[in-house]
Every structure is written in structure tokens, then in C-alpha cells.
Design a protein around this motif. Structure first.
Motif, mmCIF file in Angstrom:
data_model
loop_
_atom_site.group_PDB
_atom_site.id
_atom_site.type_symbol
_atom_site.label_atom_id
_atom_site.label_comp_id
_atom_site.label_asym_id
_atom_site.label_seq_id
_atom_site.Cartn_x
_atom_site.Cartn_y
_atom_site.Cartn_z
ATOM 1 N N PHE A 111 1.001 -1.597 -0.151
ATOM 2 C CA PHE A 111 -0.219 -0.409 0.114
ATOM 3 C C PHE A 111 0.928 1.462 -0.256
ATOM 4 N N SER A 112 2.067 1.087 -0.214
ATOM 5 C CA SER A 112 3.011 2.184 0.490
ATOM 6 C C SER A 112 3.193 2.404 1.495
ATOM 7 N N ASN A 113 4.376 3.550 1.927
ATOM 8 C CA ASN A 113 4.557 3.036 2.976
ATOM 9 C C ASN A 113 4.075 4.917 3.960
ATOM 10 N N PRO A 114 3.373 5.459 4.436
ATOM 11 C CA PRO A 114 2.754 7.129 4.650
ATOM 12 C C PRO A 114 3.307 6.944 6.730
ATOM 13 N N TYR A 115 4.037 6.206 6.876
ATOM 14 C CA TYR A 115 5.426 6.738 8.230
ATOM 15 C C TYR A 115 6.121 6.647 7.699
ATOM 16 N N ARG A 116 6.145 7.643 8.682
ATOM 17 C CA ARG A 116 8.033 8.414 8.679
ATOM 18 C C ARG A 116 8.781 7.501 9.257
ATOM 19 N N SER A 117 8.580 6.240 10.695
ATOM 20 C CA SER A 117 9.204 5.458 10.558
ATOM 21 C C SER A 117 7.911 4.740 11.367
ATOM 22 N N SER A 118 8.237 3.830 11.834
ATOM 23 C CA SER A 118 7.075 2.886 12.653
ATOM 24 C C SER A 118 8.637 1.917 13.813
ATOM 25 N N ALA A 119 7.608 1.868 14.730
ATOM 26 C CA ALA A 119 7.881 1.951 15.756
ATOM 27 C C ALA A 119 7.054 -0.424 15.777
ATOM 28 N N VAL A 120 8.668 -1.347 16.837
ATOM 29 C CA VAL A 120 7.754 -2.370 16.685
ATOM 30 C C VAL A 120 7.084 -2.314 18.202
ATOM 31 N N ASP A 121 6.134 -2.984 18.101
ATOM 32 C CA ASP A 121 4.816 -3.249 19.356
ATOM 33 C C ASP A 121 5.487 -4.742 19.124
ATOM 34 N N ALA A 122 5.758 -5.382 19.603
ATOM 35 C CA ALA A 122 5.477 -7.167 19.146
ATOM 36 C C ALA A 122 4.922 -8.095 20.077
ATOM 37 N N ASP A 123 4.555 -7.108 21.933
ATOM 38 C CA ASP A 123 4.585 -7.885 22.787
ATOM 39 C C ASP A 123 3.570 -7.144 23.740
ATOM 40 N N GLY A 124 3.123 -5.945 22.855
ATOM 41 C CA GLY A 124 2.136 -5.137 22.662
ATOM 42 C C GLY A 124 2.118 -4.150 24.323
ATOM 43 N N ARG A 125 3.385 -4.235 24.585
ATOM 44 C CA ARG A 125 3.537 -3.572 26.343
ATOM 45 C C ARG A 125 3.649 -1.818 25.966
ATOM 46 N N VAL A 126 4.045 -1.066 24.781
ATOM 47 C CA VAL A 126 3.729 0.252 24.369
ATOM 48 C C VAL A 126 2.157 0.420 24.314
ATOM 49 N N GLY A 127 1.438 -0.811 23.382
ATOM 50 C CA GLY A 127 -0.129 -0.319 23.204
ATOM 51 C C GLY A 127 -0.570 0.056 25.328
ATOM 52 N N MET A 128 0.025 -1.330 25.535
ATOM 53 C CA MET A 128 -0.820 -1.161 26.652
ATOM 54 C C MET A 128 -0.252 -0.095 28.218
ATOM 55 N N ASP A 129 0.200 0.827 27.566
ATOM 56 C CA ASP A 129 0.923 2.095 28.124
ATOM 57 C C ASP A 129 0.117 2.596 27.709
ATOM 58 N N LEU A 130 -0.220 2.466 26.519
ATOM 59 C CA LEU A 130 -1.056 4.492 25.881
ATOM 60 C C LEU A 130 -2.505 3.962 25.835
ATOM 61 N N GLY A 131 -2.887 2.750 26.687
ATOM 62 C CA GLY A 131 -4.534 2.236 26.726
ATOM 63 C C GLY A 131 -4.929 2.040 25.496
ATOM 64 N N VAL A 132 -4.493 1.163 24.126
ATOM 65 C CA VAL A 132 -4.910 0.949 23.558
ATOM 66 C C VAL A 132 -5.640 -0.080 23.481
#
Length: 172
Positions: A111-132
Motif C-alpha cells: 500500500f506504500s508506507n505513510p509513516y516516517r518510521s514505525s516502532a515495533v510493539d511485538a508484545d503489546g507493552r507499549v500499546g498497554m501503556d497507551l491504553g490501546v
């Protein structure tokens, strides 16, 4: 008189139900609004030897889009994100959530990359901190590193124009 109490209870319940149905289910409150973004210090998807450090983005208004290759709505929003972020010159960064590198890179190639960069959150810990609660979710971050807005669900032109960009413009 015997029927009055059940009737009042029924009417009160009906009012609560009607008010609840008028709310947008995607407008979930976030404890992070007006709070500092939890620090993200994670490997980059496309360059695992390098790291994404959210503190390096202080001083600018930017968006963080939480996405995954296994997420259908994430796939649907990528074409719009490509056009809109480029058109409005909004720094858009990704957080690849609970995903694997190969399918994530394949999706961005497709789809082409819209992001300047993407961080990896493989285990979901960052998402948990964000309340995703689910993907996709998009956060607007101010120049001081505070979360100023959160949108749950895919971004399309209408969401971009009526919800995200007004916040970005007000913060610039």
C-alpha cells in the motif's frame, strides 16, 4: 398506585437507554488526554538495529497511528493516510502492534508506507501503556509531548478533516 413505581422505573431505564444509544462508541475516553505520552523506545520495523525514541519528537506536533498487518481496518486506512499525511505535511509515525515483521513490511510495500518510521510493539507493552483498546488508533501529540487527541478506528478523509486536522492546526 401499584403500577406507578414500575412505570417510573421503566421510564427511567428507557431514558438511560436512549441516552446511551446516542453516544459514539468510538469516542472512548482516554486517561492520556493532556498527559505526557508514555515514552516509546522500541526497535524500528524497517531497521531493527535502530530505535524509535519518542522523546526525539519533542518540539513538533505529530501523529502516532497504531496499526497491524492482521487488522482489516488498518489496511483500509493506509491509502488515505498516504495521501492525507503527505498533503498536509503532518509527521505521521506508526506503532506496529502485536505483529510480525514480514507481514507488516509486506503490507507497507503493498500500500506504500505513510509513516516516517514505525516502532515495533511485538508484545503489546507499549500499546498497554497507551491504553490501546484495538487497532487502528491514532493519537495527536503536541510539541511538549502530551497526548492531545485520540481517535479509535480507521482514519478516512472525513475523520482527518473534521477530527484530527483541527487539533493539529490548533496546536501548530
Amino acid at each position: 398506585m401499584k403500577l406507578l413505581a414500575p412505570l417510573i422505573a421503566f421510564l427511567a431505564l428507557a431514558v438511560v437507554l436512549v441516552l446511551g444509544l446516542q453516544r459514539d462508541p468510538r469516542a472512548l475516553p482516554s486517561a492520556l488526554i493532556d498527559q505526557p505520552l508514555p515514552q516509546i523506545d522500541s526497535p524500528l520495523l524497517q531497521e531493527p538495529g535502530r530505535r524509535f525514541d519518542s522523546t526525539q519528537l519533542r518540539g513538533q506536533v505529530w501523529m502516532l497511528n497504531v496499526w497491524a498487518s492482521w487488522c482489516g481496518p488498518c489496511q483500509e486506512e493506509l491509502p488515505a493516510l498516504n495521501v492525507l499525511a503527505a498533503r498536509d505535511r503532518v509527521p505521521l509515525y506508526g506503532l506496529n502492534y502485536k505483529d510480525q515483521q514480514a507481514p507488516a513490511l509486506a503490507l507497507l510495500a503493498r500500500f506504500s508506507n505513510p509513516y516516517r518510521s514505525s516502532a515495533v510493539d511485538a508484545d503489546g507493552r507499549v500499546g498497554m501503556d497507551l491504553g490501546v483498546n484495538g487497532v487502528p488508533e491514532t493519537f495527536v501529540i503536541d510539541a511538549a509531548g502530551r497526548v492531545r487527541y485520540r481517535h479509535l478506528g480507521p482514519v478516512n478523509n472525513e475523520v482527518w478533516e473534521t477530527k484530527l486536522m483541527p487539533v493539529v492546526k490548533a496546536l501548530r
